[in-house]
Design an enzyme around this catalytic site. Structure first.
Site, PDB file in Angstrom:
ATOM      1  N   TRP A   1       7.317  -0.410   4.319  1.00  0.00           N
ATOM      2  CA  TRP A   1       7.909   0.405   2.852  1.00  0.00           C
ATOM      3  C   TRP A   1       9.309   0.768   3.269  1.00  0.00           C
ATOM      4  O   TRP A   1       9.978   0.820   2.239  1.00  0.00           O
ATOM      5  CB  TRP A   1       7.035   1.391   2.475  1.00  0.00           C
ATOM      6  CG  TRP A   1       7.229   2.864   3.066  1.00  0.00           C
ATOM      7  CD1 TRP A   1       6.916   3.239   4.396  1.00  0.00           C
ATOM      8  CD2 TRP A   1       7.814   3.930   2.637  1.00  0.00           C
ATOM      9  NE1 TRP A   1       7.334   4.374   4.873  1.00  0.00           N
ATOM     10  CE2 TRP A   1       8.032   4.834   3.645  1.00  0.00           C
ATOM     11  CE3 TRP A   1       8.653   4.066   1.559  1.00  0.00           C
ATOM     12  CZ2 TRP A   1       8.687   5.959   3.340  1.00  0.00           C
ATOM     13  CZ3 TRP A   1       9.300   5.275   1.095  1.00  0.00           C
ATOM     14  CH2 TRP A   1       9.188   6.352   2.075  1.00  0.00           C
TER      15      TRP A   1
ATOM     16  N   HIS B   1      13.666  11.361   3.816  1.00  0.00           N
ATOM     17  CA  HIS B   1      13.214  12.474   4.363  1.00  0.00           C
ATOM     18  C   HIS B   1      13.046  13.520   3.179  1.00  0.00           C
ATOM     19  O   HIS B   1      12.018  14.098   3.133  1.00  0.00           O
ATOM     20  CB  HIS B   1      13.833  13.277   5.657  1.00  0.00           C
ATOM     21  CG  HIS B   1      13.082  14.052   6.192  1.00  0.00           C
ATOM     22  ND1 HIS B   1      12.018  13.858   7.139  1.00  0.00           N
ATOM     23  CD2 HIS B   1      12.685  15.461   5.951  1.00  0.00           C
ATOM     24  CE1 HIS B   1      11.174  14.772   7.262  1.00  0.00           C
ATOM     25  NE2 HIS B   1      11.589  15.981   6.455  1.00  0.00           N
TER      26      HIS B   1
ATOM     27  N   HIS C   1      15.807  12.002  12.711  1.00  0.00           N
ATOM     28  CA  HIS C   1      14.358  12.330  13.334  1.00  0.00           C
ATOM     29  C   HIS C   1      13.729  11.067  13.015  1.00  0.00           C
ATOM     30  O   HIS C   1      12.800  10.858  13.805  1.00  0.00           O
ATOM     31  CB  HIS C   1      13.790  13.537  13.253  1.00  0.00           C
ATOM     32  CG  HIS C   1      13.225  13.828  11.815  1.00  0.00           C
ATOM     33  ND1 HIS C   1      13.171  15.072  11.244  1.00  0.00           N
ATOM     34  CD2 HIS C   1      12.626  12.679  10.869  1.00  0.00           C
ATOM     35  CE1 HIS C   1      12.446  14.736  10.253  1.00  0.00           C
ATOM     36  NE2 HIS C   1      12.126  13.951  10.092  1.00  0.00           N
ATOM     37  N   HIS C   2      13.820  10.328  12.093  1.00  0.00           N
ATOM     38  CA  HIS C   2      12.910   8.991  11.924  1.00  0.00           C
ATOM     39  C   HIS C   2      13.647   7.803  12.754  1.00  0.00           C
ATOM     40  O   HIS C   2      13.005   6.791  12.702  1.00  0.00           O
ATOM     41  CB  HIS C   2      12.856   8.465  10.476  1.00  0.00           C
ATOM     42  CG  HIS C   2      12.360   9.595   9.532  1.00  0.00           C
ATOM     43  ND1 HIS C   2      10.974   9.507   9.236  1.00  0.00           N
ATOM     44  CD2 HIS C   2      12.646  10.608   8.951  1.00  0.00           C
ATOM     45  CE1 HIS C   2      10.682  10.542   8.316  1.00  0.00           C
ATOM     46  NE2 HIS C   2      11.904  11.273   8.192  1.00  0.00           N
TER      47      HIS C   2
ATOM     48  N   ARG D   1       2.046   0.503  15.233  1.00  0.00           N
ATOM     49  CA  ARG D   1       1.417   0.452  13.908  1.00  0.00           C
ATOM     50  C   ARG D   1       2.082  -0.913  13.435  1.00  0.00           C
ATOM     51  O   ARG D   1       2.609  -1.694  14.109  1.00  0.00           O
ATOM     52  CB  ARG D   1       2.409   1.516  13.131  1.00  0.00           C
ATOM     53  CG  ARG D   1       3.650   1.266  13.030  1.00  0.00           C
ATOM     54  CD  ARG D   1       4.479   2.864  12.500  1.00  0.00           C
ATOM     55  NE  ARG D   1       4.195   2.889  11.212  1.00  0.00           N
ATOM     56  CZ  ARG D   1       5.146   3.548  10.336  1.00  0.00           C
ATOM     57  NH1 ARG D   1       6.257   4.113  11.260  1.00  0.00           N
ATOM     58  NH2 ARG D   1       4.964   3.490   8.868  1.00  0.00           N
TER      59      ARG D   1
ATOM     60  N   ASP E   1       7.088  22.508 -25.451  1.00  0.00           N
ATOM     61  CA  ASP E   1       7.117  20.941 -25.020  1.00  0.00           C
ATOM     62  C   ASP E   1       8.031  20.913 -23.876  1.00  0.00           C
ATOM     63  O   ASP E   1       8.593  22.081 -23.526  1.00  0.00           O
ATOM     64  CB  ASP E   1       7.187  20.073 -26.068  1.00  0.00           C
ATOM     65  CG  ASP E   1       6.484  18.583 -25.760  1.00  0.00           C
ATOM     66  OD1 ASP E   1       6.952  18.059 -24.961  1.00  0.00           O
ATOM     67  OD2 ASP E   1       5.702  18.280 -26.513  1.00  0.00           O
TER      68      ASP E   1
ATOM     69  N   SER F   1      13.159   6.214 -13.502  1.00  0.00           N
ATOM     70  CA  SER F   1      11.926   6.969 -14.179  1.00  0.00           C
ATOM     71  C   SER F   1      11.946   8.598 -13.483  1.00  0.00           C
ATOM     72  O   SER F   1      12.091   9.150 -13.964  1.00  0.00           O
ATOM     73  CB  SER F   1      10.799   6.092 -13.948  1.00  0.00           C
ATOM     74  OG  SER F   1       9.517   7.173 -14.002  1.00  0.00           O
ATOM     75  N   SER F   2      11.919   8.503 -12.090  1.00  0.00           N
ATOM     76  CA  SER F   2      12.004   9.560 -11.563  1.00  0.00           C
ATOM     77  C   SER F   2      13.231  10.703 -11.818  1.00  0.00           C
ATOM     78  O   SER F   2      13.055  11.909 -11.801  1.00  0.00           O
ATOM     79  CB  SER F   2      11.970   9.392  -9.867  1.00  0.00           C
ATOM     80  OG  SER F   2      10.849   8.767  -9.480  1.00  0.00           O
TER      81      SER F   2
ATOM     82  N   HIS G   1       0.776  -1.342   0.025  1.00  0.00           N
ATOM     83  CA  HIS G   1       0.059  -0.003  -0.096  1.00  0.00           C
ATOM     84  C   HIS G   1       0.869   1.365  -0.097  1.00  0.00           C
ATOM     85  O   HIS G   1       0.735   2.339  -0.789  1.00  0.00           O
ATOM     86  CB  HIS G   1      -0.786   0.113   1.199  1.00  0.00           C
ATOM     87  CG  HIS G   1      -1.340   1.265   1.600  1.00  0.00           C
ATOM     88  ND1 HIS G   1      -2.444   2.179   0.954  1.00  0.00           N
ATOM     89  CD2 HIS G   1      -1.009   2.071   2.745  1.00  0.00           C
ATOM     90  CE1 HIS G   1      -2.654   3.096   1.411  1.00  0.00           C
ATOM     91  NE2 HIS G   1      -1.851   3.357   2.518  1.00  0.00           N
TER      92      HIS G   1
ATOM     93  N   SER H   1      -0.288  27.432  -4.026  1.00  0.00           N
ATOM     94  CA  SER H   1       0.004  28.821  -4.174  1.00  0.00           C
ATOM     95  C   SER H   1      -0.622  29.314  -5.502  1.00  0.00           C
ATOM     96  O   SER H   1      -0.504  30.605  -5.646  1.00  0.00           O
ATOM     97  CB  SER H   1       1.390  28.709  -4.335  1.00  0.00           C
ATOM     98  OG  SER H   1       2.187  28.416  -3.049  1.00  0.00           O
TER      99      SER H   1
ATOM    100  N   THR I   1       7.995  26.733   6.869  1.00  0.00           N
ATOM    101  CA  THR I   1       6.764  26.227   6.423  1.00  0.00           C
ATOM    102  C   THR I   1       5.692  27.115   7.123  1.00  0.00           C
ATOM    103  O   THR I   1       4.654  27.476   6.476  1.00  0.00           O
ATOM    104  CB  THR I   1       6.537  24.604   7.171  1.00  0.00           C
ATOM    105  OG1 THR I   1       7.630  23.968   6.914  1.00  0.00           O
ATOM    106  CG2 THR I   1       5.329  24.199   6.898  1.00  0.00           C
TER     107      THR I   1
ATOM    108  N   GLU J   1      12.417  12.544   0.447  1.00  0.00           N
ATOM    109  CA  GLU J   1      11.218  12.134  -0.399  1.00  0.00           C
ATOM    110  C   GLU J   1      10.017  12.627   0.021  1.00  0.00           C
ATOM    111  O   GLU J   1       8.950  12.838  -0.853  1.00  0.00           O
ATOM    112  CB  GLU J   1      11.186  10.521  -0.320  1.00  0.00           C
ATOM    113  CG  GLU J   1      10.140   9.783  -0.832  1.00  0.00           C
ATOM    114  CD  GLU J   1       9.969  10.034  -2.095  1.00  0.00           C
ATOM    115  OE1 GLU J   1      10.860  10.029  -2.947  1.00  0.00           O
ATOM    116  OE2 GLU J   1       8.762   9.832  -2.652  1.00  0.00           O
TER     117      GLU J   1
ATOM    118  N   LYS K   1       5.246  29.935   4.792  1.00  0.00           N
ATOM    119  CA  LYS K   1       4.032  29.504   3.634  1.00  0.00           C
ATOM    120  C   LYS K   1       2.585  29.656   4.296  1.00  0.00           C
ATOM    121  O   LYS K   1       1.742  30.329   3.670  1.00  0.00           O
ATOM    122  CB  LYS K   1       4.452  28.048   3.143  1.00  0.00           C
ATOM    123  CG  LYS K   1       5.519  28.038   2.428  1.00  0.00           C
ATOM    124  CD  LYS K   1       5.804  26.671   1.849  1.00  0.00           C
ATOM    125  CE  LYS K   1       6.763  26.695   0.681  1.00  0.00           C
ATOM    126  NZ  LYS K   1       6.053  27.222  -0.512  1.00  0.00           N
TER     127      LYS K   1
ATOM    128  N   TYR L   1       9.296  15.554   1.170  1.00  0.00           N
ATOM    129  CA  TYR L   1       9.084  16.778   0.435  1.00  0.00           C
ATOM    130  C   TYR L   1       8.978  16.791  -1.013  1.00  0.00           C
ATOM    131  O   TYR L   1       8.477  17.780  -1.506  1.00  0.00           O
ATOM    132  CB  TYR L   1      10.259  17.940   1.075  1.00  0.00           C
ATOM    133  CG  TYR L   1      10.389  18.216   2.521  1.00  0.00           C
ATOM    134  CD1 TYR L   1       9.674  19.156   3.032  1.00  0.00           C
ATOM    135  CD2 TYR L   1      11.419  17.383   3.202  1.00  0.00           C
ATOM    136  CE1 TYR L   1       9.476  19.231   4.296  1.00  0.00           C
ATOM    137  CE2 TYR L   1      11.177  17.715   4.557  1.00  0.00           C
ATOM    138  CZ  TYR L   1      10.252  18.351   5.113  1.00  0.00           C
ATOM    139  OH  TYR L   1      10.087  18.785   6.429  1.00  0.00           O
TER     140      TYR L   1
END
Lengths: 293, 531
Positions: free
Chosen positions: B146, B257, B306-307, B454, B110, B173-174, B81, B272, B332, B259, B335, B261
């Site tokens: 994951w 991390h 921090h993870h 979890r 293009d 691809s990315s 998932h 925006s 943040t 990722e 924003k 963002y």
């Protein structure tokens, strides 16, 4: 249709016509990965699927690059397209740098953190006391369990130093070739470009020699603990990149022999040269941090 | 290939040929609008598949005890998932929006590298075919979460190499997609569009693309080490050989991390764009928005551990990563305040995109606050690996990234199709989504604070009530998305015709509103001049 667009003049951005190669590439890479996964899982069909996929990937490279070279020769790529290619190649090389950074990071972590901790450094003395009381931190090491058995390492100032000299020399020869191309001196260009890829292949050959020596006589293998892991993964991925770079140089040389490139218009040559310098710089990092220090 | 369709009614239109016919069009296309559409449809399909997996999870958790699936399959569902939603739904959706909108917003004909653009898309299809295939392998699909932490992930059966190769292909691809976006923005902006005149959506994507190029290769390296540890006897992540499983966590989160963002910055860009249009005011603090985005991107590289607060880091490490993480609240906050200030004294109207953007503003901020809570290392010891974490990242990803993507779809779909979507149904879709997403995720805060871990298929009976509420929310939210699919299908088929401008007052906000609706197959063949 391509001709129709060429008629737009050189200031207009060239949007290429549709192409089957991206889809061919995706399908053949899928088959290659499927086959490789099957090999790893021990299926007897695996190698054949993987080879089929790889043959397809090779076909895609020939076809796709063939199309691009053809369009370039017909003058469809103006200054704007050239700029896009340059930026694209630059950021591709940056992504490669980050790929190597992961493995250099693993090397640094093992040498500076995990091995000293296992040896009981600082607040980690309990780890050593309870889990691996006989282990003393050192480098090179195959860890407290001595994974893969005793091994010897390859001294920096033997074959690796010769390989360093070879790659640094090839960096000089390709620069001479580039200056010759810009000066319109095709004779010098052909000789020095040929020298460059020959040096590249010589490097790969010597590296293979070193691997055989390591496996047969030094008992240094991919399974020799964290030293063997970092040594072979770093030098192995570097060797793969040298091989790819040497093939790129060979292709560029064949194109030179066919009369491609002009003193002002030779993006493919420059991209290959950048790539070659990149593998050169990575090697210097390897020579210093893997072999020497 | 489509040369036969070239028509020559006007000199300035002589290559305005249409697309090729049938499936060939989609396999061979170099058109940014075709490729954008394929990305968006792909991500919608993945969103439904990943969503179905989430519903398996929530169905099992509806009441305590083991009901529907065995624990191994439950773990596979949580793992796949997440992989599908992150790499298959959210990222491709933002790439699809980038493909469609960046050339239109910067006045480019293009994307800069159109064939590579198509390659990026089809590689993604190859990658997710491998990942979905891995579910049917002996030993079951990947079930390690994951994050693929060793040593657990090394116990995966035949699915392991397939899942890892899927990550390699999706990563390639990315990277290609990111290179394309950088080159397009740096090389193909219309004359006069300086970087600080560029709309926020291309800006946030430009910064996202740099993040992608910097971290996707690192992830590829990390999973390659997993592969060799499993199959070739290396010991990167085994202490017996001198390695360390924690090393994997460091490399993974150095990727992981940034990722997050990568998923949220394009969403910031979308919001925006939308809030100024429906406030009928220019964006408040444009320059500050750009610099805040860049600051967030920079900080994302120095907060990864921090993870891993509970993994046993030295105190200095805990302190550094705690403080650097809290710093992110500053840009943040800039924003959030700027979006709010944009609406201040504006003449607001509440069309569906604006509703989604406002929901984003409120609900993303809730996710941001819980993030700030868990940035504090000593309290994170309590939250770590509980449902509080699950609640936090779902708040920033679902009513955060996903709501922004839905806002973007409603905002730009009239431009793509030439039709207004069914506004009544769209508003129903919004209210159902906004209500159910809170029913789904808000109770998970309570569960987490009460100590529910979890990634478990069964739980103590004290957690029963809120789990049931959460599962009801999940099914409500899931079913609401079928309405979304219907609205998109209906809008593609027909509907009320819209003008080029679509939203009144939109024209001042971007070049995309100067081309007809639907946008012709080729746009900005001649670059517009921006003053």
């Amino acid at each position: 249709m391509a001709q129709a667009q060429a008629a737009h003049g050189s200031d207009k951005y060239y949007i290429p016509h549709g192409s089957k190669w991206p889809a061919v590439g995706a399908v053949t890479l899928f088959v290659t990965m499927l086959g490789t996964a099957a090999v790893l899982n021990g299926s007897s069909m695996g190698p054949w699927i993987a080879y089929l996929g790889l043959a397809g990937v090779a076909y895609m490279f020939f076809g796709w690059f063939g199309t691009v070279i053809d369009e370039s020769q017909r003058g469809l790529y103006n200054a704007g397209v050239d700029r896009s290619f340059r930026m694209g190649m630059t950021w591709f090389i940056f992504s490669e740098v980050m790929f190597f950074a992961a493995f250099f990071g693993a090397l640094y972590y093992a040498r500076q953190l995990s091995v000293p901790w296992l040896g009981g450094e600082g607040s980690r003395f309990m780890t050593n006391l309870f889990l691996w009381p006989d282990f003393e931190a050192s480098w090179p090491t195959n860890g407290p369990a001595g994974i893969g058995g005793d091994f010897q390492t390859i001294p920096a100032f033997g074959l690796p130093a010769i390989n360093t000299a070879i790659l640094l020399t090839s960096g000089v020869t390709i620069t001479i070739a580039h200056h010759a191309l810009k000066a319109g001196n095709r004779g010098v260009l052909k000789i020095f470009l040929a020298l460059t890829f020959l040096l590249g292949f010589a490097f790969v050959g010597l590296q293979a020699e070193e691997y055989i020596h390591a496996y047969k006589e030094l008992n240094l293998t991919l399974g020799s603990g964290v030293y063997g892991s970092t040594f072979f993964m770093l030098t192995g991925f570097h060797g793969l990149h040298v091989t790819i770079g040497a093939i790129m140089l060979l292709v560029i040389w064949l194109r030179v022999m066919k009369g491609h490139f002009t003193p002002t218009h030779h993006f493919a040559f420059e991209a290959t040269a950048w790539y070659w310098h990149f593998v050169d710089v990575v090697w210097l990092g390897l020579f210093i941090f893997v072999y020497w220090l | 290939m489509s040369a036969t369709q070239t028509h020559g009614h006007a000199a300035d239109h002589h290559d305005d040929h249409g697309p090729a016919k049938g499936i060939t069009r989609w396999l061979t296309t170099t058109n940014h609008k075709d490729i954008g559409t394929m990305y968006l449809v792909f991500s919608l399909v993945m969103f439904l598949i990943g969503g179905a997996m989430a519903l398996v999870i929530r169905a099992e958790l509806f009441v305590p005890g083991m009901q529907l699936v065995d624990p191994g399959f439950f773990n596979t569902m949580t793992t796949v998932h997440a992989l599908i939603m992150v790499f298959g739904a959210v990222m491709p959706a933002t790439v699809g929006l980038a493909n469609w909108m960046i050339p239109l917003q910067i006045g480019a004909p293009d994307m800069a590298l159109p064939r590579m653009n198509n390659f990026s898309f089809w590689l993604l299809v190859a990658a997710f075919s491998l990942l979905i295939l891995s579910l049917f392998m002996p030993g079951g699909g990947p079930a390690s979460g994951w994050t693929l932490y060793p040593p657990l992930v090394l116990q995966t059966g035949d699915a392991l190499p397939l899942a890892i190769f899927a990550i390699h292909l999706a990563g390639a691809s990315s990277i290609m997609g990111a290179i394309n976006i950088i080159v397009t923005i740096m090389n193909l902006r219309a004359p006069g569009m300086t970087l600080l005149k560029m709309p926020l959506f291309p800006w946030t994507w430009l910064i996202t693309a740099y993040l992608l190029i910097a971290v996707m290769p690192v992830f590829a390296g990390a999973v390659t080490m997993l592969l060799t540890d499993h199959f070739f006897g290396t010991t990167f992540f085994a202490a017996a050989g001198g390695g360390d499983p924690v090393l994997y966590q460091h490399i993974f989160w150095f990727f992981g991390h940034p990722e997050v963002y990568i998923m949220i910055l394009p969403a910031f860009g979308i919001v925006s764009e939308i809030i100024p249009t429906f406030s009928r005011k220019p964006l408040f603090g444009y320059d500050a928005m750009v610099y805040a985005t860049a600051s967030i991107a920079f900080l994302s590289f120095i907060v990864w551990a921090h993870h891993m607060f509970t993994v046993g880091m030295p105190l200095a490490g805990e302190m550094f990563f705690m403080l650097s993480t809290m710093l992110i609240a500053v840009p943040t906050g800039v924003k959030v305040f700027n979006w709010t200030a944009t609406m201040w004294k504006g003449s607001l109207s509440f069309e569906t995109p604006m509703l989604f953007a406002l929901a984003f503003l409120f609900l993303f901020t809730i996710g941001g606050f819980s993030g700030l809570m868990m940035a504090i290392a000593p309290v994170d010891f309590q939250y770590h690996d509980t449902y509080f974490i699950v609640a936090h990242f779902h708040y920033v990803l679902v009513p955060g990234a996903v709501f922004a993507i839905m806002a973007a779809v409603y905002y730009w779909m009239p431009k793509w199709t030439g039709h207004m979507y069914d506004t009544k149904l769209a508003n129903i879709h919004f209210w159902m989504s906004a209500i159910f997403v809170n029913v789904l995720f808000f109770p998970q805060h309570f569960l987490g604070l009460a100590g529910m871990p979890r990634r478990i298929p069964d739980y103590s009976t004290q957690f029963a009530d809120w789990n049931m509420v959460s599962s009801i929310g999940a099914f409500g939210f899931g079913l609401s998305q079928l309405l979304f699919v219907y609205i998109i299908w209906k809008c593609a088929k027909g509907g009320q015709k819209v003008s080029a401008e679509v939203w009144d007052g939109a024209r001042v906000h971007g070049l995309e509103w100067t081309v007809p609706s639907p946008a012709p197959y080729h746009t900005f063949d001649e670059a517009p001049v921006v003053k």
